[in-house]
Design a protein around this motif. Structure first.
Motif, PDB file in Angstrom:
ATOM      1  N   ASN B  14      39.604  50.924  29.584  1.00 41.62           N
ATOM      2  CA  ASN B  14      38.708  52.060  29.788  1.00 41.62           C
ATOM      3  C   ASN B  14      38.703  52.375  31.262  1.00 41.62           C
ATOM      4  N   ALA B  15      38.857  53.644  31.587  1.00 38.89           N
ATOM      5  CA  ALA B  15      38.901  53.999  33.002  1.00 38.89           C
ATOM      6  C   ALA B  15      37.734  54.896  33.371  1.00 38.89           C
ATOM      7  N   VAL B  16      37.053  54.495  34.417  1.00 46.15           N
ATOM      8  CA  VAL B  16      36.031  55.363  34.993  1.00 46.15           C
ATOM      9  C   VAL B  16      36.714  56.060  36.168  1.00 46.15           C
ATOM     10  N   ILE B  17      37.083  57.311  35.957  1.00 46.69           N
ATOM     11  CA  ILE B  17      37.820  58.044  36.982  1.00 46.69           C
ATOM     12  C   ILE B  17      36.858  58.988  37.688  1.00 46.69           C
ATOM     13  N   VAL B  18      36.741  58.798  38.979  1.00 46.65           N
ATOM     14  CA  VAL B  18      35.733  59.525  39.751  1.00 46.65           C
ATOM     15  C   VAL B  18      36.377  60.511  40.707  1.00 46.65           C
ATOM     16  N   ALA B  19      35.796  61.692  40.791  1.00 44.98           N
ATOM     17  CA  ALA B  19      36.195  62.683  41.782  1.00 44.98           C
ATOM     18  C   ALA B  19      34.922  63.271  42.360  1.00 44.98           C
ATOM     19  N   VAL B  20      34.987  63.733  43.593  1.00 49.93           N
ATOM     20  CA  VAL B  20      33.825  64.383  44.196  1.00 49.93           C
ATOM     21  C   VAL B  20      34.248  65.762  44.686  1.00 49.93           C
ATOM     22  N   GLU B  21      33.498  66.764  44.275  1.00 44.34           N
ATOM     23  CA  GLU B  21      33.798  68.112  44.756  1.00 44.34           C
ATOM     24  C   GLU B  21      32.502  68.773  45.187  1.00 44.34           C
ATOM     25  N   GLY B  50      49.895  49.378  34.138  1.00 43.61           N
ATOM     26  CA  GLY B  50      49.720  49.988  32.827  1.00 43.61           C
ATOM     27  C   GLY B  50      48.768  51.170  32.896  1.00 43.61           C
ATOM     28  N   LEU B  51      47.682  50.984  33.615  1.00 43.04           N
ATOM     29  CA  LEU B  51      46.694  52.052  33.720  1.00 43.04           C
ATOM     30  C   LEU B  51      47.254  53.262  34.460  1.00 43.04           C
ATOM     31  N   ARG B  52      47.971  53.013  35.520  1.00 42.22           N
ATOM     32  CA  ARG B  52      48.532  54.120  36.295  1.00 42.22           C
ATOM     33  C   ARG B  52      49.537  54.907  35.452  1.00 42.22           C
ATOM     34  N   ALA B  53      50.379  54.177  34.753  1.00 43.24           N
ATOM     35  CA  ALA B  53      51.392  54.831  33.938  1.00 43.24           C
ATOM     36  C   ALA B  53      50.727  55.663  32.844  1.00 43.24           C
ATOM     37  N   TYR B  65      43.121  55.370  44.078  1.00 46.59           N
ATOM     38  CA  TYR B  65      42.690  53.996  44.221  1.00 46.59           C
ATOM     39  C   TYR B  65      42.344  53.457  42.839  1.00 46.59           C
ATOM     40  N   VAL B  66      42.779  52.275  42.535  1.00 47.08           N
ATOM     41  CA  VAL B  66      42.462  51.666  41.246  1.00 47.08           C
ATOM     42  C   VAL B  66      41.969  50.238  41.455  1.00 47.08           C
ATOM     43  N   GLU B  67      40.918  49.882  40.759  1.00 43.52           N
ATOM     44  CA  GLU B  67      40.405  48.523  40.882  1.00 43.52           C
ATOM     45  C   GLU B  67      39.821  48.069  39.545  1.00 43.52           C
ATOM     46  N   GLN B  68      40.098  46.841  39.196  1.00 47.06           N
ATOM     47  CA  GLN B  68      39.559  46.333  37.936  1.00 47.06           C
ATOM     48  C   GLN B  68      38.065  46.105  38.095  1.00 47.06           C
ATOM     49  N   LEU B  90      37.989  51.099  37.592  1.00 51.92           N
ATOM     50  CA  LEU B  90      37.440  52.170  38.409  1.00 51.92           C
ATOM     51  C   LEU B  90      38.601  52.819  39.139  1.00 51.92           C
ATOM     52  N   ALA B  91      38.706  54.144  39.055  1.00 53.91           N
ATOM     53  CA  ALA B  91      39.776  54.842  39.760  1.00 53.91           C
ATOM     54  C   ALA B  91      39.195  56.021  40.505  1.00 53.91           C
ATOM     55  N   LEU B  92      39.752  56.294  41.668  1.00 52.27           N
ATOM     56  CA  LEU B  92      39.292  57.421  42.476  1.00 52.27           C
ATOM     57  C   LEU B  92      40.429  58.420  42.642  1.00 52.27           C
ATOM     58  N   VAL B  93      40.115  59.697  42.490  1.00 56.52           N
ATOM     59  CA  VAL B  93      41.143  60.727  42.685  1.00 56.52           C
ATOM     60  C   VAL B  93      40.627  61.822  43.614  1.00 56.52           C
ATOM     61  N   HIS B  94      41.553  62.491  44.269  1.00 59.55           N
ATOM     62  CA  HIS B  94      41.186  63.636  45.101  1.00 59.55           C
ATOM     63  C   HIS B  94      40.684  64.749  44.209  1.00 59.55           C
TER      64      HIS B  94
END
Lengths: 300, 300
Positions: B14-21, B50-53, B65-68, B90-94
Motif C-alpha cells: 500500500n502506498a501513501v503517495i503525497v504531493a503538495v500544491e 517493486g513499488l517504484r516499478a 522519495y520512497v520509504e517503508q 510513504l512516497a513523495l512526488v513533485h
DNA sequence: CTATATATGCTCATAATGAGCATATATAGG
DNA sequence: CCTATATATGCTCATTATGAGCATATATAG
C-alpha cells in the motif's frame, strides 16, 4: 482465491532481542548465532502480540519493549530461489529477564568497529581503512571513485569527533560492498566480525541503528535496566548502546532536566566509592508527553 | 515446504503517495478513496524497487522519495476472516509529477482536526472535546477514566502551545476508540473527516506522523518542490505538512544555517510583492552527513 | 591513615532558539 | 504619480541549551 504454488511466500518473524549486562550489550540468539525466529502465527490478532506470545513460549520471559523494525524481502536473502519475507522486530529485556537457556552473544563481537568507548578500535586503522581505500581505488570510473570516497569519509571519518554512531547500517553495507564481511559470499576477502546466518547481521545492524537513534528522544533505556539503578548504571548502559563515552555531569543534568527519573530514597552500599542514590524511572513520562521536542521555529 | 492452504496469507503493498500544491497536501488515491495498492511482485529484487516499478506501470511518473512505513497485519484489517499483510510505503512526488488521471484527495479532508495553520480547528472545541469527554466519563472504572483523561490531554491539549503535531496516529486511534470515525463500525456515532476503505486512513495517519517527524531532521521536503523555489514556497510546504505556522525569519535562518539550499541567481517576477530569490536544494547535503545532530552529551 | 573510586554541586563560555523591529522592493488601483 | 498592500531580507536581544571543566564529598581497600 488461493495463491498459486509458484508464488508462495513464507512470512516469518525475526526478533533482535537486546539485553545489557555490566556495560556489555548482548543479542539473544537461537541455534548457530541465528536470530530467534518463527512463522507468522495466524492465531494472533496483531504482529506484536504474536511475537510476545511466541517469545513466552520459547522460554524467554515476557519481552519488555517491542517495536517493529523493518520488513525485509530482498530476493535471495535466505536460500536461493525461495522468497521469504521477514518482519524484523526489536525487543528489549532486563538483564535479569533473559537467561533460561537462551544463548546470547555480545553484539560488538559481530560489529567490532562500532565500539568507540575506548577510542576508535584499532581494527579501523589497521584493516578497514586500507581495505576501503583499495576498494575505492578499484572503482570503475572517477565518478564512482568520488562517490565511494564520500561514503567512506562519512561512515568512517578521519576526525573522531565526526563519528556518527547512528550509521551502523551504512557502515555494514559499505563493508559488505567492499567484501569485508563474510556474508558477502565469494566477494569476501578479509572478513571482519563474527558473521551470522542469512542476512541476520544486516537485520541486527538495522536494529542497532534504530536503537542508537531512539535512545536520544525516547526513554527506552530503562527497559534494559532493573527497577532501581544508579545514574552511573544508567549512563553505562547508554554508553554501551551508543558505543561512546559521555560527559558525566552533563549526562546527569540532561536526565534530571527531563524529569526521567525520581529518587527512591535508597542508596547503594558495599561497593567501592561513595554510595550512590538509587533512582527509578518515572513511568509517567510515557504518558505526559507524546514525544520530546521540536526543531521547527514555531510561532505562538 | 509449501504453506498449507488454510494459512495462506496475502501480501500486498500500500502506498501513501503525497504531493503538495499551493500549500495543500494531497494524497494520491485509487478507486473509492482507497490507497493505491498492488500485490507483492516476486519479480523484483527488493520491495522498494517493486513499488517504484509498479507506480510507473500505473501511470504515475517515477516516485521521488520512497520509504517503508510499517507492516500492518492485524487480523480483520480488511474483510473478515481473511488475513492480509500489508506493507505500507510513504512516497513523495513533485506537484508536476503527479496528475495523469490519478485521483487525489486533500489529506486534511480526512483529518480536519490536524490543520492548525489558522489556529485550532473549531471542530475540536465544538465536536471532538465534548465527545471525548463523554467517552472518558463512560469509562468502566476510575483508573480507566484517569488514563483516558491523560491520553486526551496529550493528544488534544487545552494549551495550544502544547499541541504536538506528530501525534497524528495517537489522535486517530483515540477518535477510533471513542467511536468518532466511521471506520470504527457499529461503535461509530458522530463521524469526523472523510473516511477511507479498510484501514487505509490508519495507514495514512501513520504516514503523516512519520513525515511530520522526518521533515525535522531530514531534507525530504525538497522532494515535494520543483527544482527551483522561493524560501516562502519552501516554508509554505513545510507548514502544510506540519499543519502549523512557523516564524518566517527564524525559518530562513535555520534553512540557511544548515546549508540546505543555494541561490540560483534567478528571481521571481510578475507576482505581487518584492521579488524573491529562487533557491535550489543542495543535493550534496545528502552525502555530506549521514544524519543531523546528537542529543547525547558526548565527550571528546 | 592513605590511596582510590565514585558521587555531586557549580561555574562559565559558546551556540541555538524564540520573538520582534526595521527596511527594501515589487504590484494593484486610483 | 501616489498610496495601499504584499513580500523579502537584515539585524538585534533575551533566554535556554550545550560542552567543558573545577571542586568537594563520602565510601571501600589495604
Amino acid at each position: 482465491m488461493k495463491p498459486k504454488a509458484a508464488s508462495a511466500i513464507r512470512i516469518e518473524l525475526n526478533a533482535v532481542i537486546v539485553a545489557v549486562e555490566d556495560s556489555v550489550p548482548y543479542l539473544l540468539t537461537a541455534d548457530g548465532l541465528a536470530l530467534p525466529s518463527g512463522p507468522l502465527e495466524t492465531a494472533h490478532r496483531t504482529l506484536e502480540q504474536g511475537l510476545r506470545a511466541w517469545a513466552k513460549l520459547k522460554g524467554q520471559q515476557a519481552l519488555g519493549y517491542v517495536e517493529q523494525l523493518y520488513t525485509f524481502a530482498d530476493r535471495g536473502r535466505t536460500s536461493v530461489g525461495e522468497r521469504a519475507v521477514s518482519i524484523g522486530y526489536l525487543a528489549l529485556v532486563h538483564e535479569a529477564t533473559e537467561a533460561q537457556g537462551a544463548a546470547r552473544s555480545p553484539w560488538y563481537l559481530h560489529f567490532p568497529w562500532e565500539d568507540h568507548r575506548d577510542g576508535a578500535p584499532k581494527i579501523i586503522g589497521s584493516l578497514i581503512m586500507p581495505a576501503l581505500t583499495a576498494w575505492k581505488n578499484a572503482a570503475p570510473d572517477s565518478a564512482a571513485k568520488r562517490e565511494r570516497a564520500e561514503r567512506i569519509s562519512i561512515a568512517f571519518p578521519a576526525d573522531p569527533r565526526a563519528w556518527n554512531e547512528e550509521l551502523v547500517l551504512q557502515r555494514y553495507e559499505l563493508l559488505w560492498e567492499a567484501g569485508l564481511v563474510a556474508e558477502a559470499g565469494k566477494n569476501a576477502k578479509n572478513t571482519l566480525g563474527l558473521a551470522m546466518p542469512y542476512d541476520h547481521r544486516r537485520i541486527v545492524a538495522t536494529a542497532m541503528a534504530r536503537l542508537r537513534a531512539k535512545i536520544k528522544y525516547r526513554p527506552v533505556v530503562f527497559e534494559l535496566l532493573p527497577p532501581q539503578f544508579t545514574l552511573l548504571q544508567l549512563q553505562n548502559t547508554v554508553e554501551a548502546l551508543a558505543g561512546l563515552r559521555l560527559h558525566k555531569q552533563n549526562f546527569r543534568r540532561l536526565v534530571e532536566a527531563q524529569g526521567l527519573v525520581e529518587e527512591t530514597g535508597a542508596m547503594t552500599s558495599g561497593i567501592s566509592g561513595r554510595p550512590a542514590k538509587l533512582f527509578a524511572f518515572r513511568r509517567q513520562v510515557l504518558q505526559e508527553r507524546g514525544t520530546a521536542g521540536t526543531k521547527l521555529p514555531r510561532t505562538n
